[in-house]
Motif scaffolding. Structure first.
Motif, PDB file in Angstrom:
ATOM      1  N   GLY A 147       0.806  -1.224   0.000  1.00 45.06           N
ATOM      2  CA  GLY A 147       0.000   0.000   0.000  1.00 45.06           C
ATOM      3  C   GLY A 147       0.831   1.263   0.000  1.00 45.06           C
ATOM      4  N   THR A 148       0.293   2.295   0.643  1.00 45.92           N
ATOM      5  CA  THR A 148       0.959   3.605   0.628  1.00 45.92           C
ATOM      6  C   THR A 148       2.282   3.595   1.365  1.00 45.92           C
ATOM      7  N   ALA A 149       2.528   2.605   2.203  1.00 42.49           N
ATOM      8  CA  ALA A 149       3.816   2.510   2.896  1.00 42.49           C
ATOM      9  C   ALA A 149       4.954   2.334   1.885  1.00 42.49           C
ATOM     10  N   ALA A 150       4.631   1.842   0.692  1.00 42.05           N
ATOM     11  CA  ALA A 150       5.637   1.625  -0.344  1.00 42.05           C
ATOM     12  C   ALA A 150       5.560   2.677  -1.452  1.00 42.05           C
ATOM     13  N   ALA A 151       4.877   3.774  -1.201  1.00 40.37           N
ATOM     14  CA  ALA A 151       4.669   4.786  -2.245  1.00 40.37           C
ATOM     15  C   ALA A 151       5.985   5.313  -2.803  1.00 40.37           C
ATOM     16  N   ALA A 152       6.951   5.589  -1.950  1.00 34.09           N
ATOM     17  CA  ALA A 152       8.235   6.124  -2.421  1.00 34.09           C
ATOM     18  C   ALA A 152       8.949   5.105  -3.301  1.00 34.09           C
ATOM     19  N   GLU A 153       8.865   3.837  -2.942  1.00 34.49           N
ATOM     20  CA  GLU A 153       9.501   2.794  -3.748  1.00 34.49           C
ATOM     21  C   GLU A 153       8.790   2.622  -5.091  1.00 34.49           C
ATOM     22  N   GLN A 154       7.460   2.757  -5.073  1.00 38.72           N
ATOM     23  CA  GLN A 154       6.711   2.698  -6.336  1.00 38.72           C
ATOM     24  C   GLN A 154       7.137   3.846  -7.246  1.00 38.72           C
ATOM     25  N   ARG A 155       7.220   5.051  -6.668  1.00 43.16           N
ATOM     26  CA  ARG A 155       7.644   6.217  -7.457  1.00 43.16           C
ATOM     27  C   ARG A 155       9.019   5.969  -8.068  1.00 43.16           C
ATOM     28  N   GLU A 156       9.938   5.426  -7.268  1.00 49.59           N
ATOM     29  CA  GLU A 156      11.293   5.142  -7.746  1.00 49.59           C
ATOM     30  C   GLU A 156      11.273   4.129  -8.894  1.00 49.59           C
ATOM     31  N   LEU A 157      10.473   3.083  -8.748  1.00 46.67           N
ATOM     32  CA  LEU A 157      10.351   2.076  -9.794  1.00 46.67           C
ATOM     33  C   LEU A 157       9.910   2.710 -11.110  1.00 46.67           C
ATOM     34  N   PHE A 158       8.870   3.538 -11.040  1.00 45.84           N
ATOM     35  CA  PHE A 158       8.341   4.137 -12.261  1.00 45.84           C
ATOM     36  C   PHE A 158       9.250   5.234 -12.805  1.00 45.84           C
ATOM     37  N   ASP A 159       9.889   5.992 -11.939  1.00 44.92           N
ATOM     38  CA  ASP A 159      10.846   6.998 -12.405  1.00 44.92           C
ATOM     39  C   ASP A 159      12.028   6.346 -13.116  1.00 44.92           C
ATOM     40  N   GLN A 160      12.548   5.265 -12.549  1.00 45.84           N
ATOM     41  CA  GLN A 160      13.670   4.571 -13.174  1.00 45.84           C
ATOM     42  C   GLN A 160      13.274   4.034 -14.543  1.00 45.84           C
ATOM     43  N   HIS A 161      12.086   3.467 -14.609  1.00 42.19           N
ATOM     44  CA  HIS A 161      11.656   2.930 -15.901  1.00 42.19           C
ATOM     45  C   HIS A 161      11.392   4.066 -16.898  1.00 42.19           C
ATOM     46  N   ALA A 162      10.834   5.154 -16.436  1.00 39.46           N
ATOM     47  CA  ALA A 162      10.605   6.301 -17.324  1.00 39.46           C
ATOM     48  C   ALA A 162      11.927   6.809 -17.888  1.00 39.46           C
ATOM     49  N   ASP A 163      12.972   6.814 -17.074  1.00 39.03           N
ATOM     50  CA  ASP A 163      14.297   7.231 -17.549  1.00 39.03           C
ATOM     51  C   ASP A 163      14.815   6.279 -18.627  1.00 39.03           C
TER      52      ASP A 163
END
Length: 155
Positions: free
Chosen positions: A85-101
């Motif tokens: 859930g939201t406890a992993a929000a920062a890690e989710q953001r990192e996952l998607f940012d890395q893939h977007a890069d």
């Protein structure tokens, strides 16, 4: 959609699930085998897989993520983080940012390839029309572009 054996539950066949999610039938079986989706219920009379709404929501998401280029390990990570859930929000953001890069870098490589093809088409058009001046202008541009293809030029 068909009505499943559990009353009002709507069930999809593997073919329908494949069409809806954009994932091939073998991919759906593979995702079940490796645990990206839980065991898919089977029709008691035929033994065929029947996909419920919750599984389809997961497959729809996985289909979108896969079409955006996420690898299976990234899909597994996404689902694991999602469960937190939201406890992993920062890690989710990192996952998607890395893939977007990664995707942005891939798009840049595609732009270079497209530019190369356009310049080559112009070069051959100039040769077709006997336009030596245009050919002379294009050759250095093509050579410069080729330099950008080299791994050392991309950093």
């Amino acid at each position: 959609m068909q009505t499943g054996v559990a009353g009002e539950q709507a069930w999809l066949t593997i073919r329908e699930a494949s069409r809806r999610s954009g994932l091939s039938e073998p991919t759906l079986r593979y995702y079940e085998q490796i645990g990206l989706v839980g065991p898919v219920p089977r029709d008691p009379s035929s033994g065929h897989r029947r996909y419920d709404a919750e599984t389809m929501d997961t497959l729809d998401t996985l289909g979108c993520l896969r079409s955006a280029g996420l690898r299976v390990e990234d899909l597994r990570r996404y689902l694991g983080l999602l469960a937190r859930g939201t406890a992993a929000a920062a890690e989710q953001r990192e996952l998607f940012d890395q893939h977007a890069d990664r995707l942005e870098a891939e798009i840049e490589r595609l732009r270079l390839r497209l530019e190369y093809l356009r310049l080559k088409a112009r070069l051959w058009d100039a040769r077709d029309h006997g336009d030596e001046a245009a050919e002379q202008r294009l050759v250095p541009r093509i050579r410069a572009l080729i330099e950008r293809f080299r791994p050392s030029a991309r950093g």
